[in-house]
Design a protein around this motif. Structure first.
Motif, PDB file in Angstrom:
ATOM      1  N   HIS A  52    -126.906  41.113  66.209  1.00 44.44           N
ATOM      2  CA  HIS A  52    -126.884  40.856  64.763  1.00 44.44           C
ATOM      3  C   HIS A  52    -127.763  39.665  64.358  1.00 44.44           C
ATOM      4  O   HIS A  52    -127.560  39.070  63.303  1.00 44.44           O
ATOM      5  CB  HIS A  52    -125.447  40.622  64.276  1.00 44.44           C
ATOM      6  CG  HIS A  52    -124.476  41.665  64.718  1.00 44.44           C
ATOM      7  ND1 HIS A  52    -124.568  42.985  64.322  1.00 44.44           N
ATOM      8  CD2 HIS A  52    -123.394  41.587  65.548  1.00 44.44           C
ATOM      9  CE1 HIS A  52    -123.585  43.681  64.866  1.00 44.44           C
ATOM     10  NE2 HIS A  52    -122.866  42.864  65.628  1.00 44.44           N
ATOM     11  N   SER A  87    -135.329  44.205  60.562  1.00 47.60           N
ATOM     12  CA  SER A  87    -134.011  44.829  60.685  1.00 47.60           C
ATOM     13  C   SER A  87    -133.825  45.940  59.654  1.00 47.60           C
ATOM     14  O   SER A  87    -133.269  46.997  59.957  1.00 47.60           O
ATOM     15  CB  SER A  87    -132.912  43.780  60.517  1.00 47.60           C
ATOM     16  OG  SER A  87    -132.968  42.828  61.548  1.00 47.60           O
ATOM     17  N   ASN A  91    -133.131  49.853  60.668  1.00 51.97           N
ATOM     18  CA  ASN A  91    -131.880  50.500  60.282  1.00 51.97           C
ATOM     19  C   ASN A  91    -132.056  51.629  59.290  1.00 51.97           C
ATOM     20  O   ASN A  91    -131.227  52.544  59.234  1.00 51.97           O
ATOM     21  CB  ASN A  91    -130.904  49.463  59.715  1.00 51.97           C
ATOM     22  CG  ASN A  91    -130.449  48.470  60.771  1.00 51.97           C
ATOM     23  OD1 ASN A  91    -130.289  48.819  61.927  1.00 51.97           O
ATOM     24  ND2 ASN A  91    -130.261  47.218  60.364  1.00 51.97           N
ATOM     25  N   GLY A 126    -133.871  47.523  68.445  1.00 50.64           N
ATOM     26  CA  GLY A 126    -133.676  46.591  67.340  1.00 50.64           C
ATOM     27  C   GLY A 126    -133.721  45.144  67.788  1.00 50.64           C
ATOM     28  O   GLY A 126    -134.233  44.274  67.077  1.00 50.64           O
ATOM     29  N   SER A 130    -136.288  42.381  66.282  1.00 56.63           N
ATOM     30  CA  SER A 130    -135.846  41.121  65.682  1.00 56.63           C
ATOM     31  C   SER A 130    -136.472  39.924  66.386  1.00 56.63           C
ATOM     32  O   SER A 130    -136.916  38.971  65.739  1.00 56.63           O
ATOM     33  CB  SER A 130    -134.317  41.024  65.754  1.00 56.63           C
ATOM     34  OG  SER A 130    -133.714  42.037  64.983  1.00 56.63           O
TER      35      SER A 130
END
Length: 501
Positions: A52, A87, A91, A126, A130
């Motif tokens: 995250h 991100s 997504n 991902g 990032s």
């Protein structure tokens, strides 16, 4: 007769896809079967910490806190913004475009496996996107911080293959997407290095190698000034560096301007404002060493480090800049003149400055600014004043010394410090000051609406003020009489400044 899909190129494409998949799997197996000393406890933990984006948000906070410069803060902000763009792309588009299964988890040793296995599709990575986006965004603003972050970003990307949750091609595609996101953001919001150099009419100033003939006054209570003073002594060993408390600044600056070939100043914008007045009065050039919380004037000159000012002093490189002026009375005949390098303002801003200064020593400049804005806008009433002959309620009157350009959604930088013009922005009275101020910031210069207006002027007259109305100039707060006249002195100040290559 063959169908349109069975073209001669189709087998070649299938063979290429099969070869790439084979190489991808071969590299994955090679990594899975190889033991890297020290990696088993480190890489899985590093991979989990980047979930995250938490690792990168923490890194941004560290860069902003320990970098102690505007460049560091910009690098941290751009890194996080680039991560957000990457991100969003992953997504919304990336994961749904190619639905690839994850590698078999039993192909890697148990000690490497993540406790919680990802459930999304494998392509692209991902985490790699990032990591690459954050590192690239940071590097676009600060090469030094980019070099610090890049190895960590590379380790996070590698950890995704090492822990068995991605194929190498997933990581490569994710990294490419992250780098692309950072550059795409730069296309929308330019880095400071992309912006055109400020207007630079050349000025006459003596070359002072080693700082010989330079007297530098340091505001001991200003931001990072004490630490910056040590750097000044190291870079300019022949300069006379004097550290003083805020109460003695005006006297020290006047004395320094009278006995040196040039006046140096180390502090924030309020300190630099006092130095500019002393330098202009004595006809000596000014050398600015950024040592305050914000340092707007120094950064608009393109000066962010002691070394940049030292290089300009050694070479004798200088420019001329305008000096803003505010004077009591309709024609400036009722008292002493005041000066500003950055901006003059009436309305909610002076209260914001006072509240920010109250909190900044406890929680830092930027958090204090946010807290001050929330506090000041709650329950405030607009100012009543006559502006250019018309009486009206105002939330804010901002008068900039030169036209402020936008870097993103808010006014940021002046490209010309000697344009002879005032950047006048008015936020009219109404029930929603926060929304009106935000709208004015987003609209930028040279706009008009029922809520705000932005124009260029050479002179502004304000009347009908209640005596004692607070106003702010270069971060300082004072109180007015019934009338004020604001204009500027074109090219009145000579400042040492590095010349563009």
């Amino acid at each position: 007769m063959s169908s349109p899909s069975s073209t001669p190129a189709a087998p070649a494409v299938d063979r290429l896809r099969s070869w790439l998949q084979g190489r991808d799997l071969a590299v994955f197996h090679s990594v899975a079967n190889r033991h890297w000393p020290g990696a088993d406890p480190l890489l899985p933990q590093l991979s989990r910490s980047a979930n995250h984006g938490l690792l990168w948000v923490g890194a941004a906070a560290g860069i902003a806190a320990f970098g102690s410069s505007a460049r560091s803060r910009r690098a941290a902000l751009r890194g996080v913004a680039s991560l957000a763009v990457a991100s969003a792309a992953i997504n919304t588009v990336g994961k749904s475009a190619v639905r690839r299964r994850r590698p078999r988890v039993d192909l890697v040793p148990v000690v490497r496996r993540l406790k919680r296995q990802p459930v999304t599709t494998s392509f692209p990575s991902g985490h790699a996107a990032s990591a690459a986006a954050f590192a690239t965004g940071v590097a676009l603003e600060s090469g030094g911080w980019g070099a610090v972050v890049a190895p960590v970003a590379a380790a996070v990307a590698a950890s995704r293959v090492y822990t068995g949750v991605h194929y190498p091609s997933d990581v490569l595609a994710g990294a490419a997407l992250g780098i692309g996101a950072a550059f795409a953001l730069r296309g929308i919001v330019p880095t400071r290095g992309q912006l055109p150099a400020p207007g630079r009419p050349p000025g006459e100033a003596p070359a002072l190698p080693g700082g010989e003939g330079l007297v530098v006054v340091v505001n001991r209570a200003s931001g990072t000034a004490p630490a910056t003073a040590s750097l000044v002594r190291e870079a300019l060993p022949l300069a006379d560096v004097v550290e003083v408390a805020p109460g003695g600044l005006a006297t020290a600056l006047t004395d320094a301007a009278g006995r040196g070939r040039a006046l140096g100043v180390c502090g924030g914008d309020g300190t630099v404002n006092l130095a500019a007045s002393a330098a202009a009065t004595h006809g000596v050039p000014l050398a600015v060493f950024p040592g305050g919380t914000f340092n707007h004037f120094a950064y608009d000159l393109g000066i962010e480090t002691v070394q940049e000012t030292a290089a300009a002093l050694t070479a004798g490189d200088a420019i001329r800049v305008d000096l803003g002026r505010f004077r009591p009375g309709p024609n400036g005949e009722d008292g002493a003149d005041g000066y500003f390098l950055n901006a003059f303002s009436l309305g909610v801003y002076p209260d914001l400055v006072r509240t920010r200064e109250h909190w900044s020593s406890r929680i830092g400049g930027w958090p204090a600014g946010v807290l001050a804005a929330f506090h000041v806008l709650r329950g405030q009433r607009p100012l009543e004043a006559e502006l250019q002959g018309r009486r009206r309620p105002l939330w804010l009157l901002f008068v900039g010394n030169g036209l402020f350009q936008r870097v993103g959604p808010a006014p940021g930088r002046r490209h010309n410090l000697a344009d002879g013009l005032l950047d006048v922005r008015v936020v009219h009275g109404g029930r929603t000051p926060a929304l009106r101020l935000l709208a004015a910031a987003v609209a930028g210069p040279l706009t008009r609406s029922p809520a705000h207006a932005a124009v260029r002027r050479r002179r502004v007259r304000i009347a009908g003020l209640a005596p004692g109305t607070p106003y702010a100039y270069d971060g300082e707060v004072a109180h007015s009489g019934e009338e004020l006249t604001i204009d500027k002195l074109p090219e009145a100040l000579t400042v040492y400044c590095p010349m563009p290559l």
